[in-house]
Write a protein that holds these residues in place. Structure first.
Motif, PDB file in Angstrom:
ATOM      1  N   ALA A 130      36.448  46.774  32.099  1.00  0.00           N
ATOM      2  CA  ALA A 130      36.631  46.394  30.695  1.00  0.00           C
ATOM      3  C   ALA A 130      36.176  44.958  30.449  1.00  0.00           C
ATOM      4  O   ALA A 130      35.651  44.640  29.372  1.00  0.00           O
ATOM      5  N   PHE A 131      36.349  44.083  31.434  1.00  0.00           N
ATOM      6  CA  PHE A 131      35.889  42.706  31.276  1.00  0.00           C
ATOM      7  C   PHE A 131      34.366  42.582  31.324  1.00  0.00           C
ATOM      8  O   PHE A 131      33.800  41.666  30.714  1.00  0.00           O
ATOM      9  N   LEU A 132      33.692  43.499  32.022  1.00  0.00           N
ATOM     10  CA  LEU A 132      32.264  43.354  32.271  1.00  0.00           C
ATOM     11  C   LEU A 132      31.369  44.210  31.382  1.00  0.00           C
ATOM     12  O   LEU A 132      30.216  43.855  31.149  1.00  0.00           O
TER      13      LEU A 132
ATOM     14  N   MET B  66      38.103  35.764  33.470  1.00  0.00           N
ATOM     15  CA  MET B  66      39.059  36.862  33.411  1.00  0.00           C
ATOM     16  C   MET B  66      39.136  37.610  34.743  1.00  0.00           C
ATOM     17  O   MET B  66      40.206  38.078  35.146  1.00  0.00           O
ATOM     18  N   LEU B  67      38.010  37.736  35.440  1.00  0.00           N
ATOM     19  CA  LEU B  67      38.018  38.380  36.754  1.00  0.00           C
ATOM     20  C   LEU B  67      38.825  37.567  37.759  1.00  0.00           C
ATOM     21  O   LEU B  67      39.540  38.131  38.597  1.00  0.00           O
ATOM     22  N   VAL B  68      38.718  36.244  37.699  1.00  0.00           N
ATOM     23  CA  VAL B  68      39.525  35.395  38.580  1.00  0.00           C
ATOM     24  C   VAL B  68      41.008  35.581  38.281  1.00  0.00           C
ATOM     25  O   VAL B  68      41.833  35.727  39.193  1.00  0.00           O
ATOM     26  N   LEU B  69      41.362  35.588  37.000  1.00  0.00           N
ATOM     27  CA  LEU B  69      42.762  35.780  36.612  1.00  0.00           C
ATOM     28  C   LEU B  69      43.279  37.130  37.095  1.00  0.00           C
ATOM     29  O   LEU B  69      44.399  37.226  37.627  1.00  0.00           O
TER      30      LEU B  69
ATOM     31  N   LYS C  67      46.822  41.848  27.629  1.00  0.00           N
ATOM     32  CA  LYS C  67      45.837  40.857  27.194  1.00  0.00           C
ATOM     33  C   LYS C  67      44.413  41.413  27.162  1.00  0.00           C
ATOM     34  O   LYS C  67      43.537  40.819  26.544  1.00  0.00           O
ATOM     35  N   VAL C  68      44.159  42.534  27.857  1.00  0.00           N
ATOM     36  CA  VAL C  68      42.820  43.110  27.839  1.00  0.00           C
ATOM     37  C   VAL C  68      42.433  43.524  26.422  1.00  0.00           C
ATOM     38  O   VAL C  68      41.285  43.355  25.998  1.00  0.00           O
TER      39      VAL C  68
ATOM     40  N   ALA D 267      41.136  26.313  23.178  1.00  0.00           N
ATOM     41  CA  ALA D 267      42.552  26.134  23.512  1.00  0.00           C
ATOM     42  C   ALA D 267      43.253  27.474  23.659  1.00  0.00           C
ATOM     43  O   ALA D 267      44.155  27.626  24.502  1.00  0.00           O
ATOM     44  N   GLY D 268      42.853  28.462  22.850  1.00  0.00           N
ATOM     45  CA  GLY D 268      43.443  29.786  22.951  1.00  0.00           C
ATOM     46  C   GLY D 268      43.153  30.451  24.284  1.00  0.00           C
ATOM     47  O   GLY D 268      44.000  31.159  24.840  1.00  0.00           O
ATOM     48  N   LEU D 269      41.963  30.230  24.834  1.00  0.00           N
ATOM     49  CA  LEU D 269      41.641  30.795  26.140  1.00  0.00           C
ATOM     50  C   LEU D 269      42.498  30.156  27.240  1.00  0.00           C
ATOM     51  O   LEU D 269      42.948  30.846  28.165  1.00  0.00           O
TER      52      LEU D 269
END
Length: 541
Positions: free
Chosen positions: A130-132, A90-93, A258-259, A337-339
């Protein structure tokens, strides 16, 4: 025991944009190159750090999880930041989308406000945090940082439509923040903890009365996240906001939507697994059927509108609904697949919202006169046209880029949108050993995903025909290279996702396997000791 230096990389996605935003805030209007250079260097640093975290979580750290205690207090009392395969992806995105949005904003949108770059950095700080974060209260803090920055960015380049949309956006998110606090308070009153790993370890032993109150708190908390994820009927605000926001801000709003789905995925799979006792799989059915209703709402909206900005908003709603339905379905291979769908759809919609403004420059003389009349009677703060050399064959680029975006959003071959939906169908039809065969809910989800793709291609092609072919007179638009490159880069990323689908699916399968094993997180977070202080030899008398 000393802290491995690589663990400090976990806190960099929060500290780097915070420091960069603080440095940029005092800079006054006019230093555009300096502000852009500092902001761009910050986002490049975030991308490099995120790629390093991907490598570390996929083989460099024990269990693929890195734990960092911000104040060196052990969990569950300290502030724990946790990096795993999912958060690293998610951080890369986030860094890729931020680079595209920032590059697009450089010639025009970043120049009409003093604090665009500082707000953009604070927005990244909130998203990355929020991701971490592995603590519900700190999740609230990062959400509010993200939202506070987004309030200013949504108003950036204000006009009447943007003012109206921002007031609605702010009101909805303030209400969601209140629900967030109420839900967190109920969870803490019931369990005595807000650390996610500690909460997952305690939930199976809660008495029945406390479990009921916990479920109420989780439901209230879920309303806040689902409002941010635009789940039906809470997503009424999203199409208007997408259509009104400036293109670089709208591209970041795609990720912000998406978060909320990411947090739902993280909390539900960690706190309500099979081992949660009476609370096992709590709310999964509601998420699944609510996600399907959201797909229907988004598809109907795409079919009903002929405005590109609102079309992008409804496409984001369809994407969020698909993710929520996948989470609620509760199958590990489907989450994998959802990811992939999460990443592919976010990139596709972000590229489309950046492309919309460039397509809008295709104007007939009558449309230009109408736009001039509207500007004379409305409050506008529109950036000047960019200076510089135009892009050759602008019409060819716009038409091909639009066709690529349409194929990705609709899920048609040969780009990543098709791979994502094929992966969803394959997971539903081949659930694997020990997993029940596809039932009515699975067939319904397949039908909705397939039908929403058909509706998307009909709606987008209708818009494309009216724009590129059916217009009476099409004026060749003038495009700046800095605006074309981000769109082309996002489309190239989609192509790379298609070409390298196998290793990407492999990585995401490992990420899905991690989040389906809550015991791993409980052990790593609660079992990691703080770093001891320095010891000194006793002085000689």
């Amino acid at each position: 025991m000393n802290l491995d230096w690589t663990r400090h990389l976990v806190v960099v996605p929060v500290l780097l944009p915070l420091l960069c935003g603080a440095v940029l805030a005092p800079l006054t209007q006019g230093r555009h190159r300096l502000k852009f250079g500092l902001a761009y260097a910050s986002v490049l640093g975030l991308l490099a750090n995120a790629l390093a975290l991907v490598a570390l979580t996929d083989g460099g750290w024990p269990g693929g999880i890195g734990v960092y205690f911000a104040a060196n207090w052990a969990a569950p009392f300290g502030i724990a930041l946790v990096a795993d395969r999912l958060s690293a992806a998610m951080l890369v995105l986030a860094a890729v989308l931020a680079l595209a949005a920032l590059h697009y904003a450089q010639p025009r949108w970043s120049r009409i406000g003093v604090h665009f770059h500082s707000l953009f950095q604070f927005l990244l700080m909130g998203i990355n945090g929020a991701f971490l974060t592995h603590d519900l209260f700190n999740l609230f803090v990062f959400f509010e940082v993200m939202l506070a920055a987004s309030y200013g960015l949504v108003l950036h380049g204000y006009n009447v439509a943007r003012l109206r949309a921002s007031m609605q956006y702010i009101a909805v998110n303030l209400a969601a923040a209140l629900l967030f606090l109420v839900g967190v308070a109920l969870i803490y009153a019931t369990t005595g903890t807000l650390n996610m790993a500690d909460l997952a370890g305690r939930i199976a032993t809660l008495p029945a009365d406390n479990l009921v109150l916990l479920k109420v708190g989780v439901c209230v908390l879920a309303l806040a996240f689902l409002a941010k994820s635009a789940m039906w009927p809470l997503g009424f605000w999203l199409p208007t906001t997408y259509a009104a926001a400036s293109p670089p801000v709208a591209a970041m709003l795609v990720l912000m939507t998406k978060v909320g789905a990411y947090v739902i995925l993280r909390i539900w799979l960690l706190v309500f697994p099979d081992s949660a006792g009476e609370a096992a799989h709590f709310g999964y059915q509601a998420l699944m059927w609510g996600g399907m209703a959201t797909i229907v709402f988004g598809a109907a909206g795409m079919l009903a509108t002929d405005t590109a900005g609102r079309m992008a908003g409804y496409a984001a709603i369809v994407s969020s609904g698909t993710l929520l339905a996948v989470i609620g379905y509760g199958q590990q291979s489907l989450v994998t697949a959802g990811l992939y769908y999460f990443i592919a759809s976010t990139i596709a919609i972000a590229a489309f919202v950046l492309l919309i403004e460039l397509i809008d420059r295709i104007r007939t003389p009558g449309a230009a006169m109408l736009a001039l009349t509207m500007e004379a009677y409305a409050v506008e703060d529109t950036p000047a046209e960019p200076k510089g050399r135009g892009v050759p064959a602008a019409m060819a680029f716009l038409s091909l880029a639009f066709a690529a975006c349409a194929l990705m959003i609709a899920g048609l071959p040969p780009l990543s949108g098709f791979v994502a939906k094929f992966g969803l169908f394959h997971a539903l039809l081949n659930p694997g050993p020990g997993v029940p065969a596809i039932a009515g809910a699975g067939w319904t989800l397949m039908a909705l995903v397939f039908t929403s793709g058909l509706i998307a291609i009909v709606s987008l092609m209708r818009f494309g025909v009216r724009t590129f072919w059916a217009a009476d007179a099409v004026a060749p638009p003038r495009l700046h290279t800095a605006e074309v490159l981000p769109v082309a880069a996002l489309l190239l990323v989609s192509v790379l996702l298609t070409i390298h689908a196998q290793p990407v699916f492999g990585y995401l399968a490992r990420a899905s396997g991690d989040i389906h094993r809550p015991a791993l997180y409980i052990e790593r977070v609660l079992g990691t000791p703080p770093v001891p202080g320095p010891t000194h030899a006793p002085e000689a008398p």
